[in-house]
Design an enzyme around this catalytic site. Sequence first.
Site, mmCIF file in Angstrom:
data_model
loop_
_atom_site.group_PDB
_atom_site.id
_atom_site.type_symbol
_atom_site.label_atom_id
_atom_site.label_comp_id
_atom_site.label_asym_id
_atom_site.label_seq_id
_atom_site.Cartn_x
_atom_site.Cartn_y
_atom_site.Cartn_z
ATOM 1 N N SER A 193 6.499 2.726 12.095
ATOM 2 C CA SER A 193 7.375 3.870 12.315
ATOM 3 C C SER A 193 7.949 4.443 11.020
ATOM 4 O O SER A 193 8.017 5.662 10.849
ATOM 5 C CB SER A 193 8.533 3.453 13.237
ATOM 6 O OG SER A 193 9.560 4.414 13.264
ATOM 7 N N CYS A 315 5.203 -4.032 -0.638
ATOM 8 C CA CYS A 315 5.075 -5.401 -0.114
ATOM 9 C C CYS A 315 4.688 -6.385 -1.213
ATOM 10 O O CYS A 315 4.797 -7.593 -1.040
ATOM 11 C CB CYS A 315 4.038 -5.441 1.004
ATOM 12 S SG CYS A 315 4.466 -4.392 2.403
#
Length: 373
Positions: A193, A315
């Site tokens: 999202s 990440c």
Amino acid sequence: MRVYLDNAATTKLSASMKKYLISVLDIYGNPSSLHSAGDAAKQIVSKTRQSVAKFINADAKDIYFTSGGSASNTLAVRGYYLKNACPVFYSPIIHKSILKCVESYPDRQPLKANSEGIIDICDLKERLDACNNKPLVIIDHANSEIGSIQNISDLIKTVHLYGGIIYLDCTGSIPQIPIDAALSDADMIGFSSHKLGGLKGCGVLYKKRTIELEPLVYGTQEGGLSSGTENVLGIASLGKTIEHYNYASVSPANRDYVYDYIMKNIPACYLVGASVNSGNRLPHNLNICFKGVEGESLMILLDMNGIQVSTGSACNSQDMTPSSALSAIGMNEEDIHSCIRLSFSGAESIKELDYVNEKLKQCVEKLRSFNNE
């Protein structure tokens, strides 16, 4: 001036989204509760499921909510492997959540990719032809670090021709490239999202009904595949952001404006990944290697001037080992550490872009001057 050019890591919430989320805070019930407060929350989850299905041209019954893109990746890959214990072929430039997921599988094989990160389909065919069992093939629709877009139509057709199953990680691509689940015929699709303008902590997994997965968290929610009380606020934000999502407004114009300036005014640098004119690159992605410059130092210096960029995937920001994606496309370690990624929203003004160009040139020159002292 502040210019945010790290939209591949996450996106800002719009003013209308913030206003909407404040209104949703009053809907506090548990979607699994049978009373009216629970039903109000359940309606948000159900409505968003329908919206997501429409957004990717799928059936709402095939949409599952997770806690994010990495959770969708893990549920699809590990959930399928636990059920089927099959051979696994994967893109070498895939997201780290998948690389970590498959590293313990004895029958895993990385596919070949060229210097632009594009999967070698002949290599894929050879591996599939030599495979006796029904394999799982894992591909990223587009790599958010170097911007390279895969030819998913040919990849999916090839995998199915040999009886395989394909999972498509669309987290990096879906903000800029629409995905049609029915037309593409992908077996599973995952995305997040917060790359689309919604909240963090909400992801989506689409899977065909014929695909069976082993749950990673047991319970009853999300068809028993992604259990735990639903993140209603995050799910609501996803529903809101895709309600009027406009792919027609996605343009490479801002990216190309900065790229043209860099190529004309900053020597000893080169584009990483597919050409900006090839049609195989995300329109908002720019990854540049500035030779002789430490990428992290450049990122910090730009930040001091109000410009946020990255040195790759967020990440991997705590990991100082060379980028697996850049290593997989054959870059040497010195150049890998000289790269920065600029990922645009497309809403930047010319004034902001000119400021970025000016400061980028100054910062590169300053760092190079230090190296020459």
